[in-house]
Design an enzyme around this catalytic site. Structure first.
Site, PDB file in Angstrom:
ATOM      1  N   CYS A  22       0.068   5.391   0.804  1.00  0.00           N
ATOM      2  CA  CYS A  22      -1.142   6.232   0.825  1.00  0.00           C
ATOM      3  C   CYS A  22      -0.356   8.152   0.749  1.00  0.00           C
ATOM      4  CB  CYS A  22      -1.465   6.295   2.405  1.00  0.00           C
ATOM      5  SG  CYS A  22      -2.961   6.898   3.555  1.00  0.00           S
ATOM      6  N   ARG A  37       0.572  -0.671   0.046  1.00  0.00           N
ATOM      7  CA  ARG A  37       0.281   0.029  -0.409  1.00  0.00           C
ATOM      8  C   ARG A  37       0.636   1.280   0.228  1.00  0.00           C
ATOM      9  NH1 ARG A  37      -3.572   1.874   5.063  1.00  0.00           N
ATOM     10  NH2 ARG A  37      -1.496   3.029   5.644  1.00  0.00           N
TER      11      ARG A  37
END
Length: 125
Positions: A105, A103
């Site tokens: 962000c 991931r």
């Protein structure tokens, strides 16, 4: 070779793009999803509600594509305020419980419809 994925259980695209595309019957690329309720077209209120709705929308698209949340390999999370990072993590962790995908962000200045969060994903079938 390329299959367009669409479900009424997630918001329709806001422009000339698909909710998701499956390629080679193996990979699914899901366009950025926002916290809009597909039944009403209205945004959820607050970061927690929007994060839940975004992930619910992702889940619906994955189901339509013949996949699931545990087959997501990468997400990119765009949030309007990095101060919401821990709130988003708490909700995100409720949807990804077996193995966490890779991931990124990123805090952004503005998102479609002035919403607070958007998430795009890549999954396998």
């Amino acid at each position: 070779m390329k299959q367009i994925i669409y479900t009424d259980n997630a918001p329709a695209a806001l422009g000339p793009y698909s909710q998701a595309i499956a390629v080679f019957d193996k990979l699914i690329f899901i366009s950025g999803q926002i916290g809009v309720m597909p039944q009403t077209g209205k945004p959820a209120q607050g970061i927690e509600a929007q994060a839940n709705q975004v992930l619910t929308n992702l889940k619906a698209i994955l189901k339509e594509a013949g996949s699931s949340m545990d087959k997501v390999v990468k997400t990119t999370v765009f949030i309007k305020d990095m101060n919401d990072f821990s709130k988003v993590n708490e909700i995100y962790g409720q949807y990804f419980t077996n193995t966490y995908p890779a991931r990124s962000c990123i805090e952004v200045a503005r998102l479609p419809k002035d919403l607070l969060i958007e998430i795009e994903a890549i999954a396998i079938k």
